[in-house]
Motif scaffolding. Structure first.
Motif, PDB file in Angstrom:
ATOM      1  N   SER A  95       0.766   5.615  -0.051  1.00  0.00           N
ATOM      2  CA  SER A  95      -0.174   6.416   0.127  1.00  0.00           C
ATOM      3  C   SER A  95       0.700   7.835   0.347  1.00  0.00           C
ATOM      4  N   TRP A  96       0.497   9.020  -0.244  1.00  0.00           N
ATOM      5  CA  TRP A  96       1.360  10.055  -0.173  1.00  0.00           C
ATOM      6  C   TRP A  96       0.309  11.330   0.033  1.00  0.00           C
ATOM      7  N   ARG A  97       1.014  12.227   0.849  1.00  0.00           N
ATOM      8  CA  ARG A  97       0.216  13.745   1.081  1.00  0.00           C
ATOM      9  C   ARG A  97       1.347  14.611   0.930  1.00  0.00           C
TER      10      ARG A  97
ATOM     11  N   SER B 270       0.892  -1.200   0.086  1.00  0.00           N
ATOM     12  CA  SER B 270      -0.073   0.008  -0.157  1.00  0.00           C
ATOM     13  C   SER B 270       0.632   1.419  -0.212  1.00  0.00           C
TER      14      SER B 270
END
Length: 179
Positions: free
Chosen positions: A32-34, A30
């Protein structure tokens, strides 16, 4: 009769993950990035192996489309990390630095940090904190058995050079000790 071989069995039961009552499987990897100001935090969880390491590289490559990207990686939830994971980190580092940016591995699990240290890759990356290990009781383990040669020596008999008894092929190996 269903025509989709993936979502049906021979009996015609629907086993697709979206069918009611079927258990959803956890993804192997998995990502995810922000965006956190000028930096982008990429959180990786699961296994980084030969089947999916390219996904991390492709994500970092897409983040390098901005000028001088700053990418921070969080690897605390990584459960498997092998040679392809190391290769993906090095490739991601190369992509970011060639774009004039900075790649930092901000957080790692203890075993990922260990692998980066043992392989020497950690010296080429900007490493941050190591996450504290989960509280797991350590079971006492029995000592490993020694090879039959004792004191760490192999159990294969040694034939000295120049003794005239040197084996010429695998069929010539002698099981008796050299006198």
């Amino acid at each position: 009769m269903p025509t989709d071989p993936i979502s049906s069995t021979a009996e015609g039961q629907d086993l697709s993950p979206t069918s009611p009552g079927s258990p959803l499987r956890e993804p192997v990897l998995s990502l995810s990035w922000r965006c956190d100001g000028p930096a982008t935090l990429v959180t990786v969880s699961g296994e980084i192996d030969m089947s999916n390491a390219h996904l991390l590289v492709e994500l970092v490559e897409s983040l390098c489309r901005t000028a001088a990207p700053t990418v921070s990686l969080d690897l605390t939830a990584v459960t498997y990390f092998g040679a392809h994971g190391i290769s993906a980190l090095l490739r991601a580092h190369e992509l970011v630095t060639s774009a004039g940016g900075r790649l930092a591995v901000d957080r790692t699990s203890a075993f990922v940090r260990y692998l980066l240290g043992v392989t020497g890759v950690g010296a080429h990356l900007e490493l941050g904190a190591t996450a504290p290990p989960a509280a797991v009781p350590v079971a006492a383990r029995a000592p490993l058995p020694r090879p039959s040669g004792g004191r760490g020596r192999p159990a294969v008999p040694f034939v000295g050079a120049g003794s005239g008894d040197a084996p010429t092929g695998f069929g010539d190996l002698r099981s008796s000790r050299v006198r």
